[in-house]
Design a protein around this motif. Structure first.
Motif, PDB file in Angstrom:
ATOM      1  N   THR A 139      18.256  -6.296  -5.017  1.00 53.86           N
ATOM      2  CA  THR A 139      17.043  -5.594  -4.602  1.00 53.86           C
ATOM      3  C   THR A 139      16.045  -6.610  -4.061  1.00 53.86           C
ATOM      4  O   THR A 139      16.207  -7.815  -4.261  1.00 53.86           O
ATOM      5  N   PRO A 140      14.983  -6.160  -3.385  1.00 55.20           N
ATOM      6  CA  PRO A 140      13.972  -7.115  -2.905  1.00 55.20           C
ATOM      7  C   PRO A 140      13.392  -7.962  -4.027  1.00 55.20           C
ATOM      8  O   PRO A 140      13.158  -9.169  -3.851  1.00 55.20           O
ATOM      9  N   GLU A 141      13.154  -7.362  -5.192  1.00 56.84           N
ATOM     10  CA  GLU A 141      12.567  -8.099  -6.297  1.00 56.84           C
ATOM     11  C   GLU A 141      13.517  -9.165  -6.826  1.00 56.84           C
ATOM     12  O   GLU A 141      13.104 -10.313  -7.087  1.00 56.84           O
ATOM     13  N   ARG A 175       7.198  -3.769  -0.269  1.00 55.12           N
ATOM     14  CA  ARG A 175       8.549  -4.236  -0.584  1.00 55.12           C
ATOM     15  C   ARG A 175       9.263  -4.639   0.695  1.00 55.12           C
ATOM     16  O   ARG A 175      10.033  -5.600   0.704  1.00 55.12           O
ATOM     17  N   GLY A 176       9.012  -3.904   1.780  1.00 53.60           N
ATOM     18  CA  GLY A 176       9.578  -4.286   3.064  1.00 53.60           C
ATOM     19  C   GLY A 176       9.015  -5.604   3.560  1.00 53.60           C
ATOM     20  O   GLY A 176       9.732  -6.425   4.162  1.00 53.60           O
ATOM     21  N   SER A 398       5.401  -1.236   9.483  1.00 52.45           N
ATOM     22  CA  SER A 398       5.146  -2.249   8.464  1.00 52.45           C
ATOM     23  C   SER A 398       3.658  -2.405   8.211  1.00 52.45           C
ATOM     24  O   SER A 398       2.843  -2.317   9.131  1.00 52.45           O
ATOM     25  N   PRO A 399       3.257  -2.673   6.962  1.00 58.22           N
ATOM     26  CA  PRO A 399       1.860  -3.057   6.703  1.00 58.22           C
ATOM     27  C   PRO A 399       1.518  -4.328   7.478  1.00 58.22           C
ATOM     28  O   PRO A 399       2.392  -5.137   7.802  1.00 58.22           O
ATOM     29  N   ASP A 400       0.242  -4.491   7.768  1.00 57.65           N
ATOM     30  CA  ASP A 400      -0.207  -5.642   8.544  1.00 57.65           C
ATOM     31  C   ASP A 400      -0.755  -6.726   7.622  1.00 57.65           C
ATOM     32  O   ASP A 400      -1.757  -6.517   6.950  1.00 57.65           O
ATOM     33  N   GLY A 498       7.344  -9.211  -7.469  1.00 56.55           N
ATOM     34  CA  GLY A 498       7.562  -7.897  -6.862  1.00 56.55           C
ATOM     35  C   GLY A 498       6.254  -7.244  -6.481  1.00 56.55           C
ATOM     36  O   GLY A 498       5.167  -7.738  -6.791  1.00 56.55           O
ATOM     37  N   THR A 499       6.376  -6.120  -5.801  1.00 58.66           N
ATOM     38  CA  THR A 499       5.195  -5.406  -5.311  1.00 58.66           C
ATOM     39  C   THR A 499       5.131  -3.978  -5.808  1.00 58.66           C
ATOM     40  O   THR A 499       4.262  -3.219  -5.380  1.00 58.66           O
TER      41      THR A 499
END
Length: 829
Positions: A139-141, A175-176, A398-400, A498-499
Motif C-alpha cells: 500500500t502507499p503507507e 495518498r496519491g 491531484s491536490p496541489d 501516511g495521510t
C-alpha cells in the motif's frame, strides 16, 4: 423497470495470420482457455519496450494480467525486489496476491511474491527480511515505511517496474501524492523505472496518466471488450409514494427482497455504514430464513469478519451481502450476479465501479439496479443512466502541493539513508537535488524554492515558532547529508507514516474477548453502560470502556441505536447535475420518456402547478412566508458542498444592505434561507449577487472560516508530524488530539502567521469542504441565467426536502412525520 445497455465493442481477436510464435504470456493464456485481448497484447509490447502508461478498461476485463504479465517479462536474474504492486486498500492485497501468484509456476518459477501491508504479521515481515521477495504487493503507507529504512536504496534501487492498481481511487487524495513522491524517489535511484496504472472509471485519462508517470510521458491504452452493462431502476408498485429524505427508503424493502430472491448472489450497496446496518437488519426481519445466507460488510468490522464474508462471496455460499465502499474496488467475486444500489451513488464513476462487481469476468454482463429512496433520487437514477451512456465520467485531479505531505516526506527520506545537504551562501543548509526530485512529482511541479526551503526548515528546526523545542528538530546535517539522529523521533514518525486521517476509533470487543471491529470514539462517548446499539448485524449492550476499548455483550432488549461514523457526505457531481437539469427541462415541456420520469410525474406536475420546473437557462427562486419566518428557496442543482458555501455567501451579501438573521439549509438540489425579516432581493433578481469577484474574501467573511480551517488543520498537523497519535495500545483520544492541534493552530496564528500549514488549512477548507472551484463555476452559470421568482401559497415539492433538512436535528422521526403530514397538502401529494 427501465434499463439500458452500453454499446458492445469488438470482442477478443485471435493472433493475426502469419504472426510470430506465441509469447509465453499467450501460451499461458491458452492453458487457461483464454485468448488475449488486443489491449493486453498492446500493454505487453509497451512494457517490453520500457514504456510507461495507464491502462483504462472495464472492471473485470483482464487489466490485472495485462500489466502483471508485462511486468513478469521484464524480470531479471538479479536477487532482491524487482516489482512493486501498489493497491489502495489492505483488503485488496490478499485477493490481488492470489491472482498474481496464479501464473508464476508456469511463467516465472522461483519468482517469489509477497504482501506487505498494515495487516502483515511480524513473523511474515521477519521471513521477508530473511528471504527477499522479487515482487511485493503493498500500500502507499507501507511503501513509505520501506523508504524510511536506512538501507532503502539498496533494497528498493533494483525495482524496475511499479504498478499502481485502482489509480482513480488514489489520484485525487493525499495518498496519491504520497505515491507520486515515492515514485520520484524510486526514479532517482533507477531512471529506467517503468510505471503503469490501472483504472476503470476516470474522465480525464490523459491528465491522470501524466500525474502518475511524470513528465516523460507514456502510453494510454484503452481496453475495449464485449462486456454489456445494464443499468435499471427499481420503481414502487402501484400508488406507493417515495419518502422524503431521512427515511432511508425502507418502503422499497419488499421490492429489494424480491430482486434478491430472484438472483443467485447479490451485492446491496449503501452509501454509509449506518445505512448498511439498518438495511441488513430489515432484510433479516423480512426473510428470517436468510439467516446465515446474507451478510454485512463495511470498513469498521473486524478484519476476520470481512474476510469471512469475502470468502463466502467467492465460493457462492452467500445469497446477498449489504456493503459500503469497502467492496467497491477490485476484489474478484465471480458468483455475484446482481448489484443493487440503495440511494443515489451521486456520481457516474461510483455507479460504474459498483456495477462492475457483478459479472466480474471478461464477456460477462454486469447489471446495476438503482433503488431510489425519495423523489430526487428517482430523477437522479434516470440522469445517471443517461450520463453513463454518454460516457460522462467524472474527472479526478491531484491536490496541489500539500505542504503537510511534503514535510512528512522530508523526514521519511532523511530516515531512509538521508539526502544531500548543500551549504547556503548566507548560512544554513539547503537541498537543491531533493528539491528537483520533489518537483518531478506532478503535484509539486509549481513548488517554489522558497516553499521547499520553508518545508525543509520546518521539518528540520520547527520553523519560526517551534525552534526552541528539541522534539521538533527532526533533521540534522551529518557528513553532508540531512538525517534523523534521534531514535525517539524516528520511532514516532514510523508509527504514523501516511495521510489517512479519521476520527479516533475505539476497539469493540465482547467481554468474552472476541474482536468485533471499531466504532468512532465520539459515538461511544454518548453512551452509558447498559445502552444498546446495533453493530455488525447484532444488538449489543455496552458494559464498560477501558483504554479506548468498548466491551459489550449480547443485548436482551429489542431495540438500540445505530452507530454514526464520521466521513465525507457524497455530493452530486457536475456531470450528474447537468444531466438532472436536462431531465427537469424535458419534464417541463411534457416529455416523460424514462420510466423514472413517469413514476415521478405526479410530483413533477404538482411542482409545476404550485411553482415551476426550471428550464436550462432559468434559476428557480421560491418565496413563502410562514409562522417560522420568511423562506427563500433557490435551486442551482450544484451539489451539497457548493450549496453550503453559496447559502452562506448569499446570506452574507443580502445582509449587507439590510441587517437580518438567517437560518440555512442545503441539499444536493437547492438551498433555503430562512430569515426573521423580509429580504430585499433586487440583487438576486438582477443577478449581481452572483458576481465572483472577491469570492474567497466574501466566503471567509460569511462563514466561520476559522472553525473550518481549524478542523482541516487538525488533519494537517497529524500528517506533518506535529501531533503524535500515540503508541500501540495507548492511542490518544480525539479530545487530546483536537486540543493539541488547536494549540498549534493558535500559536501559529499569533506568532507565525506566514506558516504555510495555516495557508494550506484555509485552502483545504475552501477547496474541499466548500468546493470553491465548483462554486465559482456555479456563480458564473447562475449570473448568466434568468431568475424566475415564484411566490408560494404553500411549500412546493422541491422545498419540502430542504425544510426536512433543517428540522431533522430538532425533531424525532414521529414528530417530523406529523409535521410533514400537515404541510403536504392537498392529499394528492
Amino acid at each position: 423497470m427501465s434499463f439500458a445497455r452500453l454499446p458492445r465493442p469488438p470482442n477478443r481477436a485471435p493472433l493475426p495470420a502469419g504472426s510470430a510464435a506465441a509469447s509465453p504470456a499467450e501460451t499461458w493464456f491458452a492453458t487457461q482457455g483464454w485468448t488475449p485481448f488486443p489491449f493486453q497484447r498492446e500493454v505487453w509490447a509497451a512494457m517490453a519496450a520500457g514504456e510507461n502508461g495507464l491502462l483504462n478498461a472495464t472492471t473485470g476485463s483482464g487489466k490485472t494480467y495485462a500489466v502483471w504479465l508485462g511486468a513478469l517479462q521484464r524480470r531479471t536474474a538479479a536477487k532482491g525486489l524487482q516489482v512493486l504492486w501498489i493497491t489502495p486498500m489492505r483488503a485488496l492485497a490478499s485477493d490481488t496476491a492470489q491472482a498474481l501468484a496464479r501464473p508464476l509456476p508456469a511463467l516465472a518459477p522461483g519468482f517469489a511474491l509477497a504482501q506487505r501491508t498494515g495487516d502483515t504479521t511480524s513473523a511474515e515481515r521477519q521471513r521477508q527480511e530473511r528471504q527477499r521477495p522479487q515482487a511485493l504487493v503493498t500500500t502507499p503507507e507501507s511503501l513509505s515505511l520501506l523508504l524510511t529504512r536506512a538501507d532503502a536504496q539498496a533494497e528498493l534501487g533494483g525495482v524496475h517496474t511499479v504498478v499502481v492498481d485502482e489509480w482513480h481511487e488514489l489520484i485525487s487524495s493525499k495518498r496519491g501524492v504520497q505515491v507520486q513522491l515515492a515514485l520520484a524517489r524510486l526514479r532517482r535511484w533507477n531512471p529506467a523505472l517503468v510505471t503503469w496504472g490501472l483504472s476503470a472509471t476516470l474522465g480525464n485519462l490523459e491528465e491522470a496518466m501524466h500525474t502518475l508517470v511524470g513528465a516523460g510521458g507514456g502510453r494510454l491504452v484503452r481496453g475495449r471488450i464485449d462486456k454489456p452493462l445494464t443499468i435499471d431502476t427499481l420503481l414502487p408498485e402501484g400508488d406507493e409514494r417515495f419518502s422524503w429524505p431521512g427515511q432511508l427508503g425502507l418502503r422499497m424493502l419488499p421490492a429489494v427482497v424480491q430482486e434478491i430472491d430472484q438472483a443467485s448472489t447479490s451485492l446491496v450497496f449503501t452509501n454509509v455504514r449506518a445505512q448498511s446496518e439498518i438495511w441488513y437488519q430489515r432484510l433479516l426481519e423480512a426473510r428470517p430464513d436468510w439467516a446465515g445466507l446474507i451478510a454485512l460488510h463495511h470498513g469498521s468490522l473486524d478484519r476476520s469478519l470481512r474476510e469471512w464474508v469475502e470468502q463466502g462471496l467467492k465460493e457462492g455460499r452467500l445469497k446477498a451481502v449489504v456493503a459500503t465502499s469497502s467492496l467497491d474496488l477490485g476484489v474478484d467475486f465471480l458468483p455475484v450476479e446482481r448489484v443493487l444500489q440503495v440511494g443515489s451513488p451521486k456520481g457516474v464513476a461510483r455507479l460504474l465501479q459498483r456495477a462492475g462487481r457483478s459479472g466480474h469476468a471478461p464477456g460477462r454482463a454486469s447489471r446495476a439496479t438503482l433503488v431510489p429512496t425519495q423523489l430526487f433520487e428517482l430523477l437522479e437514477a434516470a440522469a445517471l443512466r443517461r450520463a453513463a451512456l454518454a460516457g460522462a465520467v467524472e474527472p479526478r485531479r491531484s491536490p496541489d502541493k500539500p505542504m503537510d505531505v511534503l514535510v512528512q516526506h522530508l523526514v521519511t527520506v532523511a530516515l531512509g539513508g538521508g539526502f544531500e545537504a548543500e551549504a547556503l551562501p548566507g548560512g544554513g543548509w539547503g537541498a537543491p537535488a531533493l528539491y528537483e526530485e520533489v518537483r518531478s512529482a506532478p503535484a509539486y511541479r509549481h513548488l517554489t524554492r522558497e516553499e521547499f526551503d520553508w518545508a525543509l526548515a520546518f521539518a528540520g528546526q520547527g520553523g519560526a515558532s517551534l525552534a526552541a523545542y528539541p522534539q521538533y528538530h527532526r533533521l540534522q546535517v551529518m557528513d553532508g547529508r540531512f538525517r534523523v539522529t534521534d531514535r525517539a523521533i524516528a520511532h514516532r514518525h514510523r508509527l504514523q507514516v501516511g495521510t489517512i486521517v479519521s476520527e479516533t476509533t475505539m476497539r469493540l470487543r465482547m467481554v468474552s474477548g472476541a474482536s468485533l471491529g471499531t466504532v468512532d470514539e465520539s459515538f461511544i462517548s454518548r453512551l452509558a453502560p447498559g445502552d444498546c446499539f446495533w453493530f455488525g448485524g447484532r444488538l449489543l449492550e455496552l458494559v464498560r470502556v477501558r483504554e479506548l476499548t468498548a466491551y459489550v455483550t449480547r443485548a436482551s432488549k429489542k431495540s438500540g441505536r445505530i452507530p454514526v461514523w464520521s466521513g465525507n457526505r457524497m455530493a452530486l457531481s457536475d456531470e450528474l447535475a447537468g444531466a438532472l437539469r436536462e431531465l427537469l427541462w424535458e419534464a417541463a415541456r411534457g416529455k416523460f420518456k424514462e420510466p423514472e420520469l413517469r413514476a415521478a410525474r405526479p410530483m413533477l406536475e404538482l411542482q409545476a402547478s404550485l411553482s415551476r420546473l426550471p428550464g436550462p437557462d432559468e434559476l428557480l427562486v421560491e418565496r413563502h412566508k410562514s409562522r417560522e419566518g420568511c423562506h427563500l428557496w433557490i435551486y442551482p442543482f450544484a451539489g451539497g458542498p457548493v450549496h453550503l458555501g453559496l447559502a452562506g455567501l448569499l446570506a452574507w451579501r443580502l445582509a449587507q444592505s439590510k441587517p437580518n438573521t438567517f437560518s440555512l439549509a442545503v441539499n444536493d438540489h437547492g438551498l433555503e434561507l430562512l430569515s426573521a425579516l423580509p429580504v430585499e432581493i433586487d440583487s438576486l433578481l438582477d443577478g449581481s449577487i452572483f458576481e465572483s469577484d472577491h469570492l474567497e474574501a466574501d466566503l471567509l467573511a460569511s462563514l466561520d472560516a476559522r472553525q473550518l480551517a481549524q478542523r482541516r488543520f487538525r488533519e494537517i498537523a497529524r500528517v506533518a508530524g506535529l501531533v503524535f497519535t500515540g503508541y500501540p495500545g495507548a492511542a490518544k483520544s480525539a479530545r487530546q488530539l483536537q486540543a493539541s492541534s488547536g494549540l498549534f493552530y493558535d500559536v501559529f496564528r499569533q506568532y507565525d502567521p506566514g506558516n504555510l500549514l495555516l495557508a494550506q488549512a484555509r485552502h483545504e477548507a475552501l477547496a474541499q469542504e466548500l468546493e470553491i472551484g465548483r462554486l465559482e463555476r456555479t456563480l458564473q452559470r447562475l449570473s448568466a441565467q434568468r431568475v424566475v421568482l415564484v411566490d408560494l401559497k404553500q411549500p412546493s415539492p422541491f422545498a419540502v426536502p430542504l425544510m426536512v433538512e433543517r428540522w431533522r436535528e430538532q425533531l424525532s422521526n414521529e414528530a417530523l412525520d406529523q409535521r410533514l403530514k400537515r404541510i403536504l397538502n392537498p392529499p394528492s401529494i
